[in-house]
Design an enzyme around this catalytic site. Structure first.
Site, short mmCIF file in Angstrom:
data_model
loop_
_atom_site.label_atom_id
_atom_site.label_comp_id
_atom_site.label_asym_id
_atom_site.label_seq_id
_atom_site.Cartn_x
_atom_site.Cartn_y
_atom_site.Cartn_z
N CYS A 152 0.87 -1.18 0.00
CA CYS A 152 0.00 0.00 0.00
C CYS A 152 0.90 1.22 0.00
O CYS A 152 1.54 1.53 1.00
CB CYS A 152 -0.91 0.00 1.22
SG CYS A 152 -1.99 1.44 1.33
N GLU A 210 -3.76 1.09 -6.43
CA GLU A 210 -2.83 0.05 -6.85
C GLU A 210 -2.69 0.14 -8.36
O GLU A 210 -3.55 0.69 -9.03
CB GLU A 210 -3.34 -1.32 -6.42
CG GLU A 210 -2.31 -2.42 -6.49
CD GLU A 210 -1.02 -2.07 -5.77
OE1 GLU A 210 -0.05 -1.63 -6.47
OE2 GLU A 210 -0.96 -2.20 -4.53
#
Length: 223
Positions: free
Chosen positions: A2, A104
């Site tokens: 992340c 992402e």
């Protein structure tokens, strides 16, 4: 991993979710990046939860330089007890990082296409984290944090093998409780978040640049 996320969670929701002592003053952010100051929730010495600004990128207490933080923005949940950087924080210094979604990237040839992931019903994402306090040789005290990761669920595995550990609201009290130092039961919290509760879409590559931080970053783009 992340590496970027958005944080647009209302003060009222944070107050209710974590039973904070007062209404926090926060501003929406749509491109939170490593090394920035980020609002996290942790349990204070009085047993109550508090919202504090910490440096994203954990700096272990034994570190000689703060630049190690660049390598510590995430921690693999499966190996926390094996790593000196995270072992003590896992036992004594856990936190929750409130978010509204994260980014992402899908790799297609040489292209990296950003996608935005959030919870379908609009609930905040509650990332499991660890925090540390570090003192520089000059005497500066820096409090920092890392976000835990786990294996990607069915939705995310098409673009990345990892995803943040996302807690359900009812799990946060257990995670934040500083009296819980036997971590054997906490590993059950590290399951991939159910794929059917999340949604994902492609967004603008403007998110790749930290200086861009408007609401438009999370808007879907035509494919």
């Amino acid at each position: 991993m992340c590496g970027r996320f958005s944080a647009d969670v209302s003060a009222e929701v944070l107050l209710q979710t974590f039973n904070l002592s007062g209404l926090p003053v926060i501003n929406p952010r749509y491109n939170v990046a490593p090394t920035q100051q980020v609002a996290v929730v942790r349990e204070g010495a009085d047993g109550g939860n508090r919202l504090d600004l910490l440096h994203w990128g954990l700096i272990p207490a034994w570190a000689k330089e703060r630049t190690i933080a660049y390598k510590m923005i995430n921690a693999r949940s499966e190996t926390l007890l094996e790593k000196p950087s995270f072992r003590q924080a896992y036992k004594y210094r856990r936190c929750v990082v409130p978010a509204s979604g994260f980014y992402e990237w899908r790799h297609e040839g040489k292209a990296k296409l950003p996608h935005y992931i959030r919870i379908r019903d609009g609930l905040p994402m509650l990332f499991a984290g660890l925090w540390e306090s570090w003192k520089s040789p000059e005497g500066e005290v820096v409090e920092s944090f890392t976000i835990l990761t786990t294996a990607a669920n069915k939705l995310l595995e098409s673009i990345h093998e990892r995803m943040p550990v996302i807690l359900h609201p009812a799990e946060c009290g257990r995670w934040l409780d500083r009296s819980v130092t036997n971590t054997s039961g906490l590993a059950t919290l590290f399951q991939p978040y159910p794929a059917d509760l999340l949604e994902m879409w492609q967004v603008s590559p403007l998110v790749n640049t930290v200086k861009h931080h408007s609401y438009e970053l999370i808007a879907p783009v035509a494919i």
